[in-house]
Design a protein around this motif. Structure first.
Motif, PDB file in Angstrom:
ATOM      1  N   HIS A   1      -1.438   7.287 -36.783  1.00  0.00           N
ATOM      2  CA  HIS A   1      -2.565   6.362 -36.676  1.00  0.00           C
ATOM      3  C   HIS A   1      -3.621   6.818 -37.672  1.00  0.00           C
ATOM      4  CE1 HIS A   1      -0.778   4.860 -32.903  1.00  0.00           C
ATOM      5  NE2 HIS A   1      -0.515   6.135 -32.661  1.00  0.00           N
ATOM      6  N   THR A   2      -4.324   5.864 -38.306  1.00  0.00           N
ATOM      7  CA  THR A   2      -5.218   6.218 -39.403  1.00  0.00           C
ATOM      8  C   THR A   2      -6.628   5.671 -39.195  1.00  0.00           C
ATOM      9  OG1 THR A   2      -4.586   4.253 -40.675  1.00  0.00           O
ATOM     10  CG2 THR A   2      -3.304   6.276 -41.036  1.00  0.00           C
ATOM     11  N   ALA A   3      -7.550   6.301 -39.930  1.00  0.00           N
ATOM     12  CA  ALA A   3      -8.937   5.856 -40.011  1.00  0.00           C
ATOM     13  C   ALA A   3      -9.487   6.380 -41.329  1.00  0.00           C
ATOM     14  CB  ALA A   3      -9.754   6.372 -38.829  1.00  0.00           C
ATOM     15  N   THR A   4     -10.679   5.914 -41.716  1.00  0.00           N
ATOM     16  CA  THR A   4     -11.295   6.383 -42.946  1.00  0.00           C
ATOM     17  C   THR A   4     -12.528   7.213 -42.624  1.00  0.00           C
ATOM     18  OG1 THR A   4     -12.550   4.319 -43.131  1.00  0.00           O
ATOM     19  CG2 THR A   4     -10.463   4.452 -44.310  1.00  0.00           C
ATOM     20  N   VAL A   5     -12.775   8.179 -43.512  1.00  0.00           N
ATOM     21  CA  VAL A   5     -13.943   9.042 -43.347  1.00  0.00           C
ATOM     22  C   VAL A   5     -15.203   8.245 -43.659  1.00  0.00           C
ATOM     23  CG1 VAL A   5     -15.094  11.131 -44.173  1.00  0.00           C
ATOM     24  CG2 VAL A   5     -12.602  11.084 -43.927  1.00  0.00           C
ATOM     25  N   LYS A   6     -16.195   8.344 -42.769  1.00  0.00           N
ATOM     26  CA  LYS A   6     -17.475   7.666 -42.993  1.00  0.00           C
ATOM     27  C   LYS A   6     -18.371   8.523 -43.885  1.00  0.00           C
ATOM     28  CE  LYS A   6     -17.329   5.309 -38.518  1.00  0.00           C
ATOM     29  NZ  LYS A   6     -18.045   5.076 -37.228  1.00  0.00           N
ATOM     30  N   ALA A   7     -19.512   7.943 -44.270  1.00  0.00           N
ATOM     31  CA  ALA A   7     -20.422   8.638 -45.171  1.00  0.00           C
ATOM     32  C   ALA A   7     -20.921   9.956 -44.586  1.00  0.00           C
ATOM     33  CB  ALA A   7     -21.601   7.736 -45.523  1.00  0.00           C
ATOM     34  N   ASP A   8     -21.041  10.009 -43.263  1.00  0.00           N
ATOM     35  CA  ASP A   8     -21.522  11.248 -42.631  1.00  0.00           C
ATOM     36  C   ASP A   8     -20.395  12.222 -42.303  1.00  0.00           C
ATOM     37  OD1 ASP A   8     -20.292   9.930 -40.580  1.00  0.00           O
ATOM     38  OD2 ASP A   8     -21.998   9.990 -39.198  1.00  0.00           O
ATOM     39  N   GLY A   9     -19.171  11.906 -42.733  1.00  0.00           N
ATOM     40  CA  GLY A   9     -18.034  12.791 -42.501  1.00  0.00           C
ATOM     41  C   GLY A   9     -17.289  12.536 -41.204  1.00  0.00           C
ATOM     42  N   SER A  10     -17.808  11.670 -40.357  1.00  0.00           N
ATOM     43  CA  SER A  10     -17.151  11.393 -39.075  1.00  0.00           C
ATOM     44  C   SER A  10     -16.042  10.358 -39.249  1.00  0.00           C
ATOM     45  CB  SER A  10     -18.166  10.894 -38.046  1.00  0.00           C
ATOM     46  OG  SER A  10     -18.688   9.632 -38.442  1.00  0.00           O
ATOM     47  N   PHE A  11     -15.210  10.254 -38.222  1.00  0.00           N
ATOM     48  CA  PHE A  11     -14.161   9.227 -38.213  1.00  0.00           C
ATOM     49  C   PHE A  11     -13.868   8.829 -36.772  1.00  0.00           C
ATOM     50  CE2 PHE A  11     -12.021  13.318 -38.086  1.00  0.00           C
ATOM     51  CZ  PHE A  11     -11.104  13.173 -37.060  1.00  0.00           C
ATOM     52  N   VAL A  12     -13.360   7.622 -36.620  1.00  0.00           N
ATOM     53  CA  VAL A  12     -12.996   7.081 -35.304  1.00  0.00           C
ATOM     54  C   VAL A  12     -11.622   6.447 -35.435  1.00  0.00           C
ATOM     55  CG1 VAL A  12     -13.569   5.468 -33.464  1.00  0.00           C
ATOM     56  CG2 VAL A  12     -15.409   6.634 -34.705  1.00  0.00           C
ATOM     57  N   ILE A  13     -10.698   6.910 -34.612  1.00  0.00           N
ATOM     58  CA  ILE A  13      -9.336   6.363 -34.631  1.00  0.00           C
ATOM     59  C   ILE A  13      -9.063   5.700 -33.286  1.00  0.00           C
ATOM     60  CG2 ILE A  13      -6.870   6.926 -34.740  1.00  0.00           C
ATOM     61  CD1 ILE A  13      -7.554   9.192 -36.611  1.00  0.00           C
TER      62      ILE A  13
END
Length: 466
Positions: free
Chosen positions: A192-204
């Motif tokens: 399962h994938t997600a992309t890194v946000k500008a603040d370095g966080s991610f939500v999958i």
């Protein structure tokens, strides 16, 4: 100018240094020398040389990534066949590299890491003309891997039955991974994938369908990975996830047969049960007639609680009550069970015949007096309803001495409930009134006693007076 030509008078050799040919066009140049002998005869000799003063085109440099983690990338250099390439890295010339007959070669630089680097250079043709410096390529060498971490799985890192049909949200943070980089999360072998946000966080979001395929009782390691733009991979981050979908609870038969008889209705009542998949120490609630009683699951899964006598006595005759047990395991799975319990304190039930007992003397035909001869062979007879059981026969004298009749010697007719036992030895009882007590017990455990009395007189009669 012949005046500038120096001829060796001995050998005849000559040379003219510093001849300026810059005004002549590129191409083939011909030099002609004329020699004249003393008689005035002359002879011309010639030689040719090529002239090439045109600077070659700056080299083409390809293959340097804009960002990468290899300080020794393989670059392709295109220049002049037979020429040489002079690399210039961050403004510093490097050793020359032959271009070969095709004019194309590969070049592996040694680039500093952790910074942006510019690779340019010049080409020198076989004739010795050098090109202008190529603009070249600029790229950053980054060999530092990013980091990744997973947040605690909410709320308890356990998938229960309710959550098994819902999507699972997994969050985390990265450092050193650029915004837009892809995070991969392995859940039971599914990516399962997600992309890194500008603040370095991610939500999958793990879809409900994928969560629903996780197996009850299994432990899963959720593993997250990310790679930065340079190609450096982070050390994977892992969080454990357990799947616990089942919790069961049961109530054992209350008062043996789920019926409260007269005796049980008047005392404390212990209710016990079982459980499966519920951890020791979890509370159990037993609800009876809108009142809750508590218990605790033991290490073997059992539980028990006590209804005080006052609560038991408040349960109405003839009514069936639902004893309801409920508990929740640590994963949040609920479990419940019910047991119907009837209150029946009345002996026999509707239509049952009443018990009876008679103590007589079989020898005399029954005169309600046992003499010395008859006391060793009394007859006890009576009746119980066929649905009940004869559970006691006792003969007692006025002093409280008893003769307990062994029921193994009593035959009860299963059709009509009549019973008889003969040869009862009552010689051990005192003279006076004897009381026989018969106890009948119905299927619910309710009992009823019935009695009969007879006199015992074993005193010898005085001899007659004649």
């Amino acid at each position: 100018d012949p005046a500038n030509v120096q001829v060796d008078p001995n050998s005849g050799n000559y040379q003219v240094p510093g001849v300026n040919l810059s005004t002549l066009a590129d191409g083939t140049l011909t030099v002609t020398a004329t020699a004249t002998d003393p008689q005035g005869n002359s002879q011309d000799v010639t030689d040719t040389v090529g002239k090439d003063t045109t600077a070659p085109t700056p080299p083409t440099i390809t293959g340097l990534p804009t960002i990468g983690n290899n300080p020794h990338p393989t670059l392709t250099i295109t220049g002049v066949p037979g020429g040489t390439f002079t690399p210039i890295i961050n403004g510093q010339p490097q050793p020359q590299v032959p271009l070969g007959p095709t004019g194309t070669t590969t070049y592996t630089p040694n680039l500093p890491t952790g910074q942006s680097n510019t690779v340019g250079g010049t080409v020198t043709s076989p004739s010795g003309n050098t090109s202008n410096q190529a603009t070249g390529q600029t790229g950053t060498v980054d060999t530092t891997p990013p980091t990744i971490s997973l947040d605690a799985l909410s709320p308890d890192a356990v998938i229960n039955a309710a959550e098994h049909g819902q999507a699972l949200t997994v969050t985390g943070t990265t450092s050193g991974a650029e915004a837009g980089q892809t995070v991969h999360l392995d859940v039971g072998g599914v990516d399962h994938t997600a992309t890194v946000k500008a603040d370095g966080s991610f939500v999958i979001q793990v879809p409900a369908a994928a969560v629903g395929k996780l197996t009850d009782g299994q432990h899963y390691d959720l593993t997250a990975t990310v790679t930065d733009a340079a190609g450096n991979a982070a050390t994977p981050a892992t969080k454990g996830l357990d799947v616990d979908l089942t919790a069961d609870i049961g109530i054992k038969a209350v008062a043996v047969d789920n019926v409260l008889n007269a005796a049980e209705h008047g005392r404390d009542l212990t209710v016990t049960g079982t459980s499966h998949g519920i951890e020791p120490g979890q509370p159990v609630t037993l609800t009876v007639d809108r009142t809750d009683y508590t218990a605790t699951v033991q290490t073997d899964g059992s539980w028990s609680t006590i209804l005080p006598a006052s609560a038991v006595q408040s349960l109405a005759e003839g009514k069936t009550y639902q004893f309801a047990a409920s508990a929740t395991d640590q994963a949040g799975n609920p479990a419940s069970a019910q047991q119907g319990v009837l209150v029946d304190t009345q002996f026999g039930g509707a239509g049952a015949s009443q018990p009876s007992v008679v103590l007589t003397d079989s020898a005399s035909g029954g005169d309600d007096i046992l003499n010395a001869r008859e006391q060793g062979a009394a007859l006890v007879s009576g009746h119980i309803d066929p649905s009940t059981t004869l559970t006691g026969l006792v003969v007692t004298d006025a002093a409280g001495h008893q003769v307990v009749i062994d029921l193994a010697h009593v035959t009860v007719d299963p059709a009509n409930g009549n019973y008889t036992v003969s040869g009862v030895n009552l010689s051990g009882l005192q003279d006076g009134q004897l009381t026989v007590t018969a106890t009948a017990t119905d299927p619910r455990g309710n009992t009823q006693d019935v009695t009969d009395t007879v006199a015992k007189d074993t005193a010898a009669v005085p001899p007659p007076v004649i």
